[in-house]
Design an enzyme around this catalytic site. Structure first.
Site, mmCIF file in Angstrom:
data_model
loop_
_atom_site.group_PDB
_atom_site.id
_atom_site.type_symbol
_atom_site.label_atom_id
_atom_site.label_comp_id
_atom_site.label_asym_id
_atom_site.label_seq_id
_atom_site.Cartn_x
_atom_site.Cartn_y
_atom_site.Cartn_z
ATOM 1 N N ARG A 38 -12.567 13.296 8.900
ATOM 2 C CA ARG A 38 -13.621 14.184 8.380
ATOM 3 C C ARG A 38 -14.983 13.647 8.796
ATOM 4 N NH1 ARG A 38 -12.353 10.368 4.335
ATOM 5 N NH2 ARG A 38 -14.192 9.127 3.946
ATOM 6 N N GLU A 49 -11.578 2.946 11.060
ATOM 7 C CA GLU A 49 -12.009 1.859 10.189
ATOM 8 C C GLU A 49 -11.294 0.563 10.558
ATOM 9 O OE1 GLU A 49 -13.209 4.316 6.160
ATOM 10 O OE2 GLU A 49 -11.554 2.892 6.047
ATOM 11 N N LYS A 84 -18.323 2.829 -1.206
ATOM 12 C CA LYS A 84 -19.448 2.317 -0.428
ATOM 13 C C LYS A 84 -20.751 2.649 -1.142
ATOM 14 C CE LYS A 84 -16.682 3.295 3.610
ATOM 15 N NZ LYS A 84 -16.357 4.337 4.592
ATOM 16 N N LYS A 128 0.830 -1.212 0.000
ATOM 17 C CA LYS A 128 0.000 0.000 0.000
ATOM 18 C C LYS A 128 0.855 1.248 0.000
ATOM 19 C CE LYS A 128 -3.954 -1.562 2.768
ATOM 20 N NZ LYS A 128 -4.660 -1.283 4.033
#
Lengths: 498, 183
Positions: free
Chosen positions: A293, A276, A238, A159
């Site tokens: 955010r 998350e 999503k 990543k």
């Protein structure tokens, strides 16, 4: 308390912020851009400011210098970035601070720490939050990458440290895939995020995506508002979210929530945030990242807690102390959010551009619709495709699914294609209804991406035939319309000679 | 013998052939603007425009919102409940002609990939002369902050590649042309 606010965003979130700020007695400023000078959100603010003329190389809501200038020139006390755009950009938060404007969100230091996945992982480790095994630092070269991947065990994922939104990520299932993927990922990270640092971690196959809402004030008080289930995704976007998650029981919820709160405390977090997690098949959870955010899917949390997240965000930014304690937070019922995007699901979710000709919204007292469009709004390629969010609140999950379906049946948009038939297909799906699904749901559990009512195709055929008949009226004349005056015997011969 | 000669003089037969993969078709006897029958079943159709401009079709006790998306000659794209359906309307005669024409379709007829929406070409994934299969990605088009991979729907050989990476395209611009491989 803040007295005025510049909403540095557009669409439904600008309206959402304006509504709460207005109710709190805060004067709202909206930014008019040349791309959509008649947008709906401009009707919902107290004052409209025209964005300064620029050469157009930077999109308005990404233009740090000019956004800060608008705030300073108009003497506006604070700026709300919404989601997307500059909402997680530490430079914007810093520029606001330097200009003496309150940024509604965490400090630039915290945004930077959480935006850098390697630093975020270090914080998570200090807080004792479980993580997918892997490096804590960036990987210097291909050789180190292969060593690290072998140590972790396959599959692994490479990543970009500052990546996001599904970009700059590559999965390797065996050793000889590591070297090429490592180099590609570095290149992608450099072009997309201007930082070639990449790291490696264990790849969790088909996890559930579950996130916890955190609220923290400037005085070290941190609470959580439960989780959101966000596993219904396509290409990391999503599409349908709910709260709570059918995958968690009380014990697991407490465990994950306490990890999220520990992480926020360790980071000295302030404002709203989302932690998350990935949850694997054996109910092990792993920290993925923290978003700094307000999230698109925040309304499902508002529905089940009865709290207004934007209000909390504004109070915290004003320096107020958190008035709610953890034990005051009660999760009540079940909420589902269906995103309604202008996309053609039948053509692989391609954006559907055009003008909204007609729109009919469902209405009842257990739903909420957040939308930034109206009849006549042009859906352009300039902005994202989301046109509305339908949020429903039921007594339990089955009830919420029922209300959502009923509402979607009464939600009509013409002029552009929308994801409404997709949302219905999810809500009717047996696997979804059982509540046991993960991020592979769309690829593995949905035979049909759109929901069709009974006899729908027949009725569509009838509709086409009926319109054809109307457009080509023969008043009982049975000869072929395309060849009205030709003898049938001649036609028969023509067919033979084709 | 043609069907039109044997059928009731008031009724005409129209066949809606779907453009979906199964090419499913529905045959209707048309009595007038409102009365149809299909497989011996009578179907009464009513269409109303409601006060807010939404069109509803009512048939067999159900009312569904609909929209006529486009009409190209005898091809109708309609939306019922937000789901898109494309039908080509044929008479028994034109259907027969179409079937004969389809059988005679030249072997090298291919397909043209056109831009479904305005946007920017992010990458071109094929070269002229390259063999492609249904589903082979041809180009990536970026629009609305999303990258959309446009793929071949038929097997073939790439002919013209009309765009370059970074190029901005308008709707319906030609992107890639493919030819059917010679049998």
């Amino acid at each position: 308390m803040i007295k005025s606010i510049l909403i540095a965003n557009r669409g439904e979130i600008a309206i959402r912020i304006a509504r709460t700020a207005h109710r709190m007695g805060i004067k709202t400023y909206g930014i008019r851009t040349k791309k959509e000078p008649n947008a709906v959100y401009l009707q919902k603010v107290d004052q409209i400011v025209d964005f300064p003329d620029t050469d157009g190389t930077i999109a308005e809501f990404l233009d740090i210098k000019n956004l800060v200038k608008v705030a300073v020139d108009n003497n506006i006390e604070s700026v709300h970035p919404g989601y997307g755009y500059l909402s997680e950009n530490p430079d914007f938060a810093q520029a606001c601070r330097d200009a003496g404007v309150i940024f509604v969100g965490p400090s630039p230091e915290i945004i930077h720490k959480m935006g850098d996945k390697i630093i975020a992982k270090e914080i998570a480790q200090r807080a004792g939050v479980p993580m997918t095994g892997g490096t804590l630092g960036g990987i210097p070269d291909t050789k180190a990458a292969i060593e690290e991947a072998n140590r972790i065990g396959y599959p692994v994922i490479i990543k970009a440290a500052t990546g996001g939104g599904g970009r700059g990520m590559r999965v390797c299932t065996k050793e000889d895939e590591v070297a090429p993927n490592f180099e590609l990922c570095q290149k992608e990270a450099l072009t997309a995020f201007n930082d070639p640092t990449v790291f490696i971690e264990k790849y969790i196959v088909n996890p559930k995506h579950i996130e916890f809402q955190i609220v923290a004030d400037k005085y070290g008080n941190v609470i959580h508002l439960g989780e959101r289930e966000c596993s219904i995704q396509r290409k990391h976007q999503k599409l349908l979210e709910e709260a709570p998650s059918p995958a968690l029981d009380h014990e697991l919820r407490e465990k994950m929530a306490s990890a999220a709160v520990r992480l926020a405390k360790e980071a000295k977090y302030e404002s709203l945030g989302t932690v998350e997690f990935l949850l694997d098949n054996d109910k092990n959870f792993y920290f993925m990242e923290m978003n700094t955010r307000i999230q698109v899917e925040h309304p499902v949390t508002e529905m089940i807690t009865g709290l207004n997240l934007v209000e909390l965000q504004l109070l915290i930014a004003s320096g107020e102390k958190l008035q709610i304690r953890q034990e005051d937070v009660k999760l009540n019922g079940w909420a589902i959010e269906c995103r309604i995007n202008a996309e053609d699901v039948q053509s692989g979710f391609t954006p559907s551009i055009g003008m909204i000709k007609n729109m009919r919204l469902p209405s009842n007292n257990r739903i909420r619709i957040d939308s930034g469009v109206r009849v006549g709004t042009e859906i352009t390629p300039f902005f994202d495709s989301m046109i509305a969010k339908l949020i429903v609140h039921g007594e339990d999950r089955a009830d919420a699914i029922k209300i959502a379906l009923h509402s979607l049946e009464h939600f009509v948009v013409t002029g552009v294609k929308t994801t409404i038939p997709f949302d219905k297909a999810v809500l009717h799906n047996e696997v979804y209804r059982k509540g046991d699904f993960n991020t592979s749901f769309i690829e593995t559990c949905m035979d049909n991406l759109v929901w069709r009512e009974e006899h729908e195709e027949l009725i569509a055929a009838l509709l086409a035939v009926s319109n054809y008949n109307h457009d080509n009226d023969f008043s009982g004349d049975t000869t072929d319309q395309a060849e009205p005056n030709v003898d049938p015997w001649v036609l028969q011969r023509r067919i033979r000679h084709l | 013998m043609m069907d039109s000669n044997t059928q009731n003089i008031q009724n005409r037969t129209l066949i809606a052939v779907s453009n979906n993969q199964e090419k499913s078709s529905y045959e209707f006897q048309v009595k007038n603007q409102y009365e149809f029958s299909s497989k011996g079943r009578k179907l009464k159709v009513e269409m109303v425009e409601e006060a807010d401009g939404i069109m509803l079709i009512s048939c067999e006790g159900v009312r569904y919102p609909f929209e006529i998306v486009s009409i190209k000659q005898n091809t109708y794209e309609v939306m019922v409940n937000g789901v898109s359906y494309t039908f080509t309307i044929e008479t028994p005669f034109s259907l027969k002609r179409r079937q004969i024409l389809a059988a005679q379709k030249p072997a090298d007829a291919g397909e043209e990939l056109r831009a479904p929406m305005p946007g920017k070409i992010v990458s071109v994934l094929v070269k002229p002369g390259q063999e492609v299969q249904p589903g082979t990605a041809l180009v990536v088009l970026e629009a609305m902050k999303m990258q959309n991979t446009l793929s071949a729907t038929e097997a073939g050989i790439v002919g013209t590649v009309a765009v370059k990476e970074g190029q901005t395209v308008s709707k319906d611009d030609l992107l890639v042309e493919t030819k059917k491989p010679k049998a």
